[in-house]
Design a protein around this motif. Structure first.
Motif, PDB file in Angstrom:
ATOM      1  N   LEU A  21       0.832  -1.199   0.000  1.00  8.40           N
ATOM      2  CA  LEU A  21       0.000   0.000   0.000  1.00  8.40           C
ATOM      3  C   LEU A  21       0.872   1.255   0.000  1.00  8.40           C
ATOM      4  CD1 LEU A  21      -2.624  -1.057   2.715  1.00  8.40           C
ATOM      5  CD2 LEU A  21      -2.788  -1.331   0.229  1.00  8.40           C
ATOM      6  N   ALA A  22       0.486   2.233  -0.795  1.00  7.48           N
ATOM      7  CA  ALA A  22       1.198   3.509  -0.803  1.00  7.48           C
ATOM      8  C   ALA A  22       0.967   4.234   0.518  1.00  7.48           C
ATOM      9  CB  ALA A  22       0.725   4.368  -1.963  1.00  7.48           C
ATOM     10  N   VAL A  23       1.983   4.907   1.009  1.00  9.86           N
ATOM     11  CA  VAL A  23       1.899   5.648   2.273  1.00  9.86           C
ATOM     12  C   VAL A  23       2.035   7.140   1.971  1.00  9.86           C
ATOM     13  CG1 VAL A  23       2.892   5.984   4.560  1.00  9.86           C
ATOM     14  CG2 VAL A  23       2.906   3.701   3.514  1.00  9.86           C
ATOM     15  N   LYS A  24       1.003   7.906   2.319  1.00  5.93           N
ATOM     16  CA  LYS A  24       0.995   9.350   2.095  1.00  5.93           C
ATOM     17  C   LYS A  24       0.217  10.012   3.233  1.00  5.93           C
ATOM     18  CE  LYS A  24       0.639   8.865  -2.964  1.00  5.93           C
ATOM     19  NZ  LYS A  24      -0.098   9.330  -4.180  1.00  5.93           N
ATOM     20  N   GLY A  25       0.256  11.319   3.275  1.00 12.60           N
ATOM     21  CA  GLY A  25      -0.541  12.049   4.233  1.00 12.60           C
ATOM     22  C   GLY A  25      -1.999  12.117   3.794  1.00 12.60           C
ATOM     23  N   ARG A  26      -2.860  12.371   4.755  1.00 14.79           N
ATOM     24  CA  ARG A  26      -4.287  12.482   4.461  1.00 14.79           C
ATOM     25  C   ARG A  26      -4.563  13.796   3.729  1.00 14.79           C
ATOM     26  NH1 ARG A  26      -8.946  10.336   7.003  1.00 14.79           N
ATOM     27  NH2 ARG A  26      -7.609   9.278   8.536  1.00 14.79           N
ATOM     28  N   ALA A  27      -5.273  13.730   2.616  1.00 14.21           N
ATOM     29  CA  ALA A  27      -5.648  14.933   1.868  1.00 14.21           C
ATOM     30  C   ALA A  27      -6.844  15.611   2.547  1.00 14.21           C
ATOM     31  CB  ALA A  27      -6.000  14.564   0.434  1.00 14.21           C
ATOM     32  N   PRO A  28      -7.131  16.862   2.218  1.00 11.95           N
ATOM     33  CA  PRO A  28      -8.289  17.545   2.803  1.00 11.95           C
ATOM     34  C   PRO A  28      -9.602  16.851   2.435  1.00 11.95           C
ATOM     35  CG  PRO A  28      -6.827  19.117   1.742  1.00 11.95           C
ATOM     36  CD  PRO A  28      -6.345  17.750   1.338  1.00 11.95           C
ATOM     37  N   LYS A  29     -10.591  17.027   3.288  1.00 15.91           N
ATOM     38  CA  LYS A  29     -11.914  16.457   3.030  1.00 15.91           C
ATOM     39  C   LYS A  29     -12.739  17.348   2.091  1.00 15.91           C
ATOM     40  CE  LYS A  29     -15.680  14.302   5.654  1.00 15.91           C
ATOM     41  NZ  LYS A  29     -16.213  14.040   7.017  1.00 15.91           N
ATOM     42  N   THR A  30     -12.171  18.435   1.670  1.00 15.06           N
ATOM     43  CA  THR A  30     -12.844  19.398   0.805  1.00 15.06           C
ATOM     44  C   THR A  30     -13.471  18.706  -0.403  1.00 15.06           C
ATOM     45  OG1 THR A  30     -11.202  21.045   1.420  1.00 15.06           O
ATOM     46  CG2 THR A  30     -12.542  21.523  -0.514  1.00 15.06           C
ATOM     47  N   GLY A  31     -14.746  18.982  -0.637  1.00 14.91           N
ATOM     48  CA  GLY A  31     -15.445  18.447  -1.800  1.00 14.91           C
ATOM     49  C   GLY A  31     -16.133  17.122  -1.570  1.00 14.91           C
ATOM     50  N   TYR A  32     -15.901  16.502  -0.391  1.00  9.68           N
ATOM     51  CA  TYR A  32     -16.532  15.206  -0.152  1.00  9.68           C
ATOM     52  C   TYR A  32     -18.032  15.337   0.073  1.00  9.68           C
ATOM     53  CZ  TYR A  32     -18.289  11.088   2.155  1.00  9.68           C
ATOM     54  OH  TYR A  32     -19.047  10.002   2.489  1.00  9.68           O
TER      55      TYR A  32
END
Length: 231
Positions: free
Chosen positions: A41-52
Motif C-alpha cells: 500500500l502507498a503511504v501518504k498524508g491524508r488529503a483535505p476532506k474538501t469536496g466530499y
C-alpha cells in the motif's frame, strides 16, 4: 461462499496516536497474507476532506450487478440468517445477524426499525481523503457498492466508527479485528487507496498477531465475496 475463520487476534490500537513502533519480527508476512499486503500500500498524508459528499460515490445502494436488487438488500441476503422477503426476491424485510461481527451479539433485523447497518469497511470519506477524490465517478460507484467493502453489522458500534481508519477505530470484538483489518487492506489494495504512516503501523500491529491471516478476495459484482465472519 468461503468462510474466513479468525481466532486469537489480541491487538490494541492507541486511538489518539496510532500504533507506535512496529513489533520486533512482525514486519513481514507470508505471500498471500494480509500482513504482507500492507507493504504494497502507498503511504501518504491524508488529503483535505474538501469536496466530499456521499453523492460523489453515486446513488446509495445502486444495482451495480444488474440482478434487479439494490446493493443493501444483496448484502443483507448474504450476511443474515432466516431471511424473509416482501417480494420473494430482493426486498429483505426480516432476518437475524448471528452474531454481529463487531460486537458479538445476535441481532434481529426488521426493515424500517433496524439495528443493523451495512458498513463500508473502508469508509467513503476515508477513501476520498486518500485518493478517491481523483477517481472517475464510475470507480467511486464501484467502490461504494463492492461486496468486498461491505458488511452487515450492529448499528451501535458502527456509528462510533465514523470515517475512522485502523489507527483510530477497531471493532470492540477483539476476535474479529484480524479479519476486519485484513478486509481494509484488501479493499485499499484493490482500489489503490493509500494509507497514512500511523494507519500502516496500526495495520501491522494488528496483523502481526495473526500473520497467517489471508488477504480476502472476491467482491466484484459477478463473484461471491469472501465472508468476513468470526464465530
Amino acid at each position: 461462499m468461503a468462510v474466513v475463520a479468525v481466532t486469537g487476534c489480541k491487538a490494541e490500537v492507541d486511538r489518539a496516536g496510532g500504533a507506535g513502533p512496529e513489533p520486533q519480527g512482525q514486519g513481514q508476512g507470508k505471500a498471500g497474507s494480509a500482513l504482507a499486503a500492507v507493504d504494497q500500500l502507498a503511504v501518504k498524508g491524508r488529503a483535505p476532506k474538501t469536496g466530499y459528499a456521499r453523492e460523489r460515490f453515486g446513488t446509495a445502494w445502486a444495482d451495480t450487478d444488474s440482478n434487479g436488487c439494490g446493493t443493501r438488500d444483496d448484502i443483507l441476503k448474504r450476511d443474515l440468517e432466516s431471511v424473509r422477503y416482501s417480494d420473494g426476491k430482493c426486498k429483505v424485510v426480516s432476518g437475524r445477524l448471528a452474531p454481529d461481527p463487531y460486537g458479538g451479539r445476535d441481532i434481529t433485523y426488521t426493515r424500517g426499525r433496524s439495528k443493523v447497518d451495512i458498513d463500508h469497511l473502508v469508509a467513503l470519506s476515508d477513501a476520498w481523503q486518500k485518493g478517491a477524490f481523483q477517481w472517475e465517478p464510475s470507480k467511486r460507484i464501484a467502490f461504494a457498492n463492492d461486496p468486498l467493502n461491505l458488511l452487515a453489522v450492529d448499528a451501535t458500534p458502527n456509528r462510533s466508527k465514523g470515517d475512522g481508519d485502523t489507527a483510530t477505530w477497531l471493532p470492540p470484538k477483539k476476535g474479529f479485528r484480524c479479519a476486519y483489518v485484513a478486509g481494509q487492506v484488501a479493499v485499499k489494495k484493490k482500489y489503490g487507496v493509500w494509507v497514512t504512516a500511523a494507519e500502516r503501523d496500526a495495520m501491522k500491529k494488528v496483523l502481526g498477531t495473526c500473520p497467517e491471516q489471508k488477504l480476502p478476495t472476491g467482491g466484484n459484482p459477478t463473484a461471491a465475496p469472501s465472508r468476513f465472519h468470526a464465530r
